[in-house]
Write an enzyme that holds these catalytic residues in place. Structure first.
Site, mmCIF file in Angstrom:
data_model
loop_
_atom_site.group_PDB
_atom_site.id
_atom_site.type_symbol
_atom_site.label_atom_id
_atom_site.label_comp_id
_atom_site.label_asym_id
_atom_site.label_seq_id
_atom_site.Cartn_x
_atom_site.Cartn_y
_atom_site.Cartn_z
ATOM 1 N N ASP A 269 49.265 7.067 -17.099
ATOM 2 C CA ASP A 269 48.596 6.856 -15.825
ATOM 3 C C ASP A 269 48.482 8.239 -15.174
ATOM 4 O OD1 ASP A 269 47.369 5.879 -13.592
ATOM 5 O OD2 ASP A 269 48.836 4.306 -13.197
HETATM 6 C C1 BGC Z 1 45.956 4.146 -11.200
HETATM 7 C C2 BGC Z 1 45.255 3.727 -12.482
HETATM 8 C C3 BGC Z 1 43.915 4.395 -12.556
HETATM 9 C C4 BGC Z 1 44.108 5.888 -12.490
HETATM 10 C C5 BGC Z 1 42.829 6.690 -12.567
HETATM 11 C C6 BGC Z 1 45.981 5.634 -11.048
HETATM 12 O O1 BGC Z 1 46.434 5.999 -9.795
HETATM 13 O O2 BGC Z 1 47.250 3.615 -11.191
HETATM 14 O O3 BGC Z 1 45.126 2.334 -12.534
HETATM 15 O O4 BGC Z 1 43.248 3.998 -13.724
HETATM 16 O O5 BGC Z 1 44.732 6.221 -11.259
HETATM 17 O O6 BGC Z 1 42.088 6.520 -11.420
#
Ligand code: BGC
Length: 741
Positions: A269
């Site tokens: 993530d």
């Molecule tokens: C979120 C993810 C997301 C990623 C990219 C993160 O903060 O938890 O679900 O895909 O950011 O935007």
């Protein structure tokens, strides 16, 4: 951008002299030859890469892209959120949108709404449609779907997930993943695992027993990987067993890659990697979003400072990291690349096509859940109702902007109010009253709704004005619920209360006293308290329904669509009736203990005999159904056999409609404690008035298993079981007993 590599192919042709005739023939490097087996191509590409090139493909080069191998013509990989539509293009190093004018997408309904359709065909339609949009935007990895289990109504991100039941989420996630990937776009199933709250999401350590991990929190991920064939998985922010999930040895190496045989890439993530050694050794393949001082201090390329960049390269050079592990990571990233960016046979995709808008409308209409409908208040008769009053901010507020990374830029979002005005035309007079002020702002990372929702009246005045208007109306529709602002349905924060915010309860009570024909429409991704329920004849859960909200909502309100959605999670009466709040911890401190173990959602309510406000699986229709004649074709199931349970379902009303027939199984004699019953099958059946169909469920011993944490294995224990068939977890219409030998 992704097709650039095609231009480089000629350079890579290997020339082989052809003796004798003075001519020459060419051979394509085998990694570029799409007729060869994938693994052979990967080995060929790997064998040509330098150490530096190998490390270079393991981390981001911008907010959402990672480098390929330019020398070999292997293209970059481009990711996008996810999971409800394709995120607008962002700037290279920033979250802010790049202000493109050709990247507006179709917003599909939130995944809670999809789950509420209880229809895997809708999940397939969703996956196909969003996959086509991702492909059109030349994205290789779609960051979704999310399948974290609904543990508490306070989790700010529940709207992005598929509810509280592992079986329902598993059945729904598989078609989504498969159909996305038919576009040559990888699904990235997130957030693996145990990311069930936003409070302290980067640091909280989840303490959960192995049974709950295996029986509740992992099955949907396993289904996405093993049945759906997901090409990538995103690690979660939180910790488990004291290790961050993005480099968690047990979750990634042992379970995901070991037990489940996952051959794709684990993507962190954004900012979820925290340690170079763990990133190197514990299963992370592709690192994104790591905060580095470099970005702020402005070094030449801050991405070089990522754990899986220079620090890892240095470890490798010093001989402190294993080369075989490096090659395994590179193979996984190449596999992802070959399946997506380097696939020259993929279709071209499409954006905002009429088919996609129709799909969004259909899924939204099918997911809306009619919670209550006393006296047949709904559907509204647009001929009989001459004066219709609409109250509530959510009737006019755009909901596709906000909520965190799932925020979108849509070409157009039909609000409930627009939908209602369009649906009634000039047949009836429609007025609007604000009723309450929630969040009048509307922007996210540079995307502005452009709506002016400013309001100067006091709370008292707003209620008084709504009540006056309600007295003059034939019917009132209140559209409220939550929104995508912080502490509502929003990434990064959890809700602070179970009740409706912004004094909406007061507005609803006042409207109910002023007009008996009141429908409450909830726009939310979460359960809410309803202290006014006895005084309101009709309640509809409309979710966050995307671009086509207004159309889908009026399809249901005016009866063009007969509601058939069922709740994918329980609505407790009070927060204390939810297991995580009654027995577990929420939000915990440095750690959060899931003391409720496997008793999540209806498993808890059933087992502890706590009546919910609305049960898992509940949802009404404008027609009525009878479910009966529940029978099994045998009384004994052998360890390798199957048993069939059948039930007849009849549409006993005068409208066509669909019922979701649900099969639950209870273990009557077990050496470990088990919930009263668990969902093990469902089928959505469309029936004309008077029509009957027989639904058949196949029960294999696997459906009877529990995870024995003392043995570390799944066990189907011989003994007596009950198969319950019904229309909701609290509405069982017939049951049969059988024995597992
Ligand atoms: C979120 C993810 C997301 C990623 C990219 C993160 O903060 O938890 O679900 O895909 O950011 O935007």
């Amino acid at each position: 951008m992704n097709l650039n590599f095609l231009k480089t192919i000629p350079v890579l042709l290997l020339f082989a002299g052809c003796a004798g005739n003075g001519g020459s023939s060419t051979t394509v490097a085998s990694y570029l030859n799409e007729n060869l087996p994938l693994e052979e191509r990967i080995e060929d590409a790997l064998s040509r890469m330098t150490l530096e090139e190998k490390v270079a493909v393991l981390h981001a080069q911008s907010k959402f892209s990672s480098a390929g191998v330019p020398r070999l013509g292997i293209p970059e990989l481009w990711c996008t959120d996810g999971p409800h539509g394709i995120r607008p293009e962002v700037l290279w190093d920033e979250w802010n949108q790049a202000r493109w004018t050709n990247d507006s997408c179709t917003a599909f309904p939130a995944l809670t709404c999809l789950a509420a359709t209880w229809n895997p065909r809708m999940a397939a339609l969703y996956g196909r449609s969003i996959g086509e949009e991702a492909r059109y935007r030349e994205k290789d990895v779609l960051l979704g779907p999310g399948v974290n289990i609904y543990r508490t109504p306070l989790n700010g991100r529940n709207f992005e997930y598929m509810g509280e039941d592992p079986y329902l989420a598993s059945r729904m996630v598989v078609p989504y993943v498969r159909e996305v990937q038919k576009n040559g776009v990888a699904a990235c199933v997130k957030h693996f695992a145990l990311n069930n709250q936003e409070t302290r999401r980067h640091s909280v350590n989840v303490v959960v027993d192995d049974r709950a991990l295996r029986e509740i929190y992992l099955p949907a991920f396993e289904a996405a990987v093993r049945q759906g064939g997901a090409w990538s998985v995103m690690g979660a922010y939180n910790k488990y067993r004291g290790e961050h999930c993005c480099h968690n040895r047990y979750l990634l190496n042992d379970i995901l890659k070991g037990e489940w045989g996952f051959d794709g890439a684990v993507i962190s993530d954004w900012g979820g990697a925290h340690d170079t050694k763990q990133s190197a050794e514990n299963g992370l393949d592709l690192e994104f979003g790591t905060g580095t001082d470099g970005l702020r201090a402005g070094t030449r390329n801050a991405y070089d400072n990522y754990h899986l960049a220079f620090p890892y390269l240095e470890m490798l050079r010093r001989g402190e990291a294993d080369l075989a592990t490096l090659d395994d990571k590179v193979r996984r990233v190449l596999r992802l690349n070959f399946r997506t960016a380097m696939n020259t046979h993929k279709p071209f995709g499409s954006l905002n096509s009429p088919e996609h808008l129709a799909a969004a409308r259909r899924i939204a209409g099918e997911g809306m859940v009619l919670l209550k409908n006393d006296g047949g208040e709904l559907p509204l008769d647009s001929v009989a109702v001459k004066r219709l009053l609409v109250v509530g901010e959510n009737a006019v507020k755009m909901m596709t902007v906000g909520g965190g990374s799932s925020s979108l830029k849509v070409r157009h979002e039909y609000t409930p109010m627009e939908g209602i005005l369009e649906a009634v035309g000039d047949r009836c007079e429609v007025t609007f009253e604000r009723g309450y002020v929630g969040d009048p702002t509307g922007s996210y990372n540079g995307v502005e709704t452009g709506q002016d929702l400013s309001e100067t009246r006091s709370e008292e005045q707003l209620i008084a004005d709504a009540v006056e208007a309600a007295k003059r109306a034939d019917a009132v529709i209140f559209v409220g619920g939550l929104n995508k602002s912080a502490y509502q349905d929003c990434e990064g924060t959890d809700r602070r209360q179970y009740g409706l915010p912004y004094a909406q309860d007061r507005v609803i009570e006042a409207l109910a006293a002023a007009n008996p024909h009141l429908t409450v429409v909830l726009v939310s991704g979460n359960a809410v308290a309803m202290p006014w329920l006895d005084r309101v004849p009709a309640v509809l859960e409309a979710w966050f329904s995307g671009s086509e909200t207004g159309h889908a909502l009026t399809d249901v309100l005016f009866g063009r669509v007969n509601p058939s959605g069922k709740l994918p999670f329980t609505f407790p009466v009070r927060l204390e009736d939810n297991a995580a709040h009654a027995m577990g911890e929420f939000p915990g401190g440095d750690s959060v203990r899931y003391n409720e173990s496997i008793l999540v959602g209806y498993r808890w309510h059933d087992t502890k005999a706590i009546r919910p406000l609305f049960a898992f699986g509940h949802g009404l229709s404008y027609t009525t159904f009878e479910i009966g004649n529940v029978k099994a074709d045998r009384t004994t199931l052998t360890p390798k056999g199957v048993l069939h349970v059948t039930a007849d379902v009849t549409n006993t009303g005068d409208r066509a409609g669909a019922e979701v027939v649900q099969l639950y199984i209870g273990d009557e004699e077990s050496s470990l404690s088990r919930p009263v019953k668990e969902l093990k099958g469902f089928e959505k059946v469309q029936l004309a008035p008077g029509e009957t169909r027989t639904v058949t469920f196949e029960i294999a011993p696997e459906a009877l298993r529990y995870y024995d944490d003392t043995k570390g294995q799944w066990v189907a224990e011989p003994g007596r079981f009950t198969a319950y068939v019904g229309a909701a977890s609290d509405d069982i219409r017939g049951q049969v007993e059988f024995t597992l030998e």
